[in-house]
Design an enzyme around this catalytic site. Structure first.
Site, PDB file in Angstrom:
ATOM      1  NE  ARG A 117     -19.572 -16.004  23.142  1.00 52.31           N
ATOM      2  CZ  ARG A 117     -20.399 -16.763  22.175  1.00 52.31           C
ATOM      3  NH1 ARG A 117     -19.965 -16.926  20.850  1.00 52.31           N
ATOM      4  NH2 ARG A 117     -21.680 -17.004  22.409  1.00 52.31           N
ATOM      5  CE  LYS A 204     -19.138  -0.485  27.999  1.00 53.07           C
ATOM      6  NZ  LYS A 204     -18.297  -1.245  26.898  1.00 53.07           N
ATOM      7  CD  GLU A 245     -17.092   3.732  25.953  1.00 52.78           C
ATOM      8  OE1 GLU A 245     -17.532   2.582  26.425  1.00 52.78           O
ATOM      9  OE2 GLU A 245     -16.146   3.632  25.135  1.00 52.78           O
ATOM     10  CE  LYS A 288     -13.363   3.030  27.794  1.00 55.85           C
ATOM     11  NZ  LYS A 288     -14.051   2.245  27.053  1.00 55.85           N
TER      12      LYS A 288
END
Ligand code: NAG
Ligand code: NAG
Length: 308
Positions: A117, A204, A245, A288
């Site tokens: 990752r 976010k 979002e 978003k």
């Protein structure tokens, strides 16, 4: 936007492609599991450039409907500048915040180890010319340990974002199948750490809604909207521009009109919650949005004209 952890943000793109991905809890995306790393890389970049449906809603407080951010007013111009930088007309926001679980599903066939990752995120963060097309990159918190890579991206002019939500959990017996988003506990402290210690500029938080015969319920809309607004306030207070979002999931057999109804009710709920709080500067919030399309298992296809 994108599946699972990494929602790309963009402007008005087909967010179907990006729905689902996060966290692997309730909405993992097995569809993606067979993609190759190269395909994912291309998809992520293209998605980031084209898909992120974020736009700034300006000056809502100027209508007198919102009290405004009070003592945080002095910090608002800087937040708005960051929001404007993120919304550069020729750039997208790269979502690279997949949870380790989702990362594993996407790179099926490769060992899902921290080092893999890290390497993957390093490739993204140090891509030559990244800042030509990418204004910001949303990261999972594990990537904030890669200080040299973050420094490289920042030095190139790319803003860093942190996914602050802790995934979803069931709402409760009365709202069977519906979800709320976790992570408000200790949020202020986490915001401050990511902003001051790790140099994040934005954040976010994703909430998900199901478009069904009886969903999204009023309770689910109310709870998730309130939490999105609480997160937005916490983020702004510590200097992070919040991306909110509220996503109506593509999962399900709902038709286009049900999806449109759900999206309209959800967006109304979110802005009502922001207004009710009165301390969120909506000029420094990115929304978003997702494409409104029939559910992924709907037998009713919609034409681009209907969706548009
Ligand atoms: C959310 O996740 C972060 C990072 O994994 C963790 O530090 C924090 O305690 C979690 N918060 C909640 C409320 O679960
Ligand atoms: C959604 O559908 C319900 C039930 O048909 C209706 O009462 C409501 O006005 C619709 N809302 C929107 C925003 O379309």
């Amino acid at each position: 936007m994108s599946r699972d952890g990494s929602d790309a943000a963009g402007a008005a793109g087909p967010s179907r492609a990006t729905v689902n991905k996060r966290g692997g809890k309730s909405d993992a995306a097995p569809r993606e599991a067979s993609r190759t790393p190269a395909a994912i890389f291309v998809a992520v970049l293209i998605g980031a450039a084209a898909i992120f449906a974020a736009y700034m809603i300006q000056n809502m407080e100027d209508t007198g409907n919102v009290r405004g951010p009070g003592k945080y007013a002095a910090a608002i111009p800087a937040l708005r500048a960051v929001a404007a930088q993120l919304l550069h007309p020729e750039k997208g926001i790269l979502a690279a915040d997949e949870s380790p679980t989702t990362f594993g599903a996407r790179l099926a066939g490769h060992p899902n180890k921290p080092t893999l990752r890290q390497t993957w995120r390093r490739i993204l963060l140090t891509t030559p010319g990244l800042a030509t097309h990418i204004s910001g990159v949303i990261l999972h918190e594990e990537t904030f340990a890669q200080t040299a890579d973050l420094q490289a991206a920042r030095a190139a002019g790319v803003l860093l974002g942190i996914k602050l939500d802790n995934g979803t959990a069931p709402m409760g017996p009365k709202q069977a199948g519906e979800l709320h988003t976790r992570g408000l506990g200790g949020l202020a402290g986490r915001c401050t750490t990511f902003h001051t210690k790790h140099g994040a500029s934005f954040a976010k938080w994703r909430a998900v809604f199901r478009a069904g015969a009886h969903t999204p319920s009023k309770a689910a809309i109310r709870r998730n909207s309130k939490d999105l607004a609480s997160y937005a306030a916490a983020a702004q207070k510590c200097g992070l521009v919040p991306i909110i979002e509220p996503e109506v999931l593509a999962d399900g057999d709902h038709d286009l009109s049900r999806a449109a109804n759900a999206s309209a009710r959800v967006l109304r709920g979110v802005f009502r919650a922001l207004k009710k709080r009165g301390d969120v500067d909506v000029g420094a919030v990115l929304l978003k949005v997702a494409m409104v399309t029939p559910g992924s298992s709907s037998v009713m296809a919609a034409t681009p004209e209907q969706v548009g």
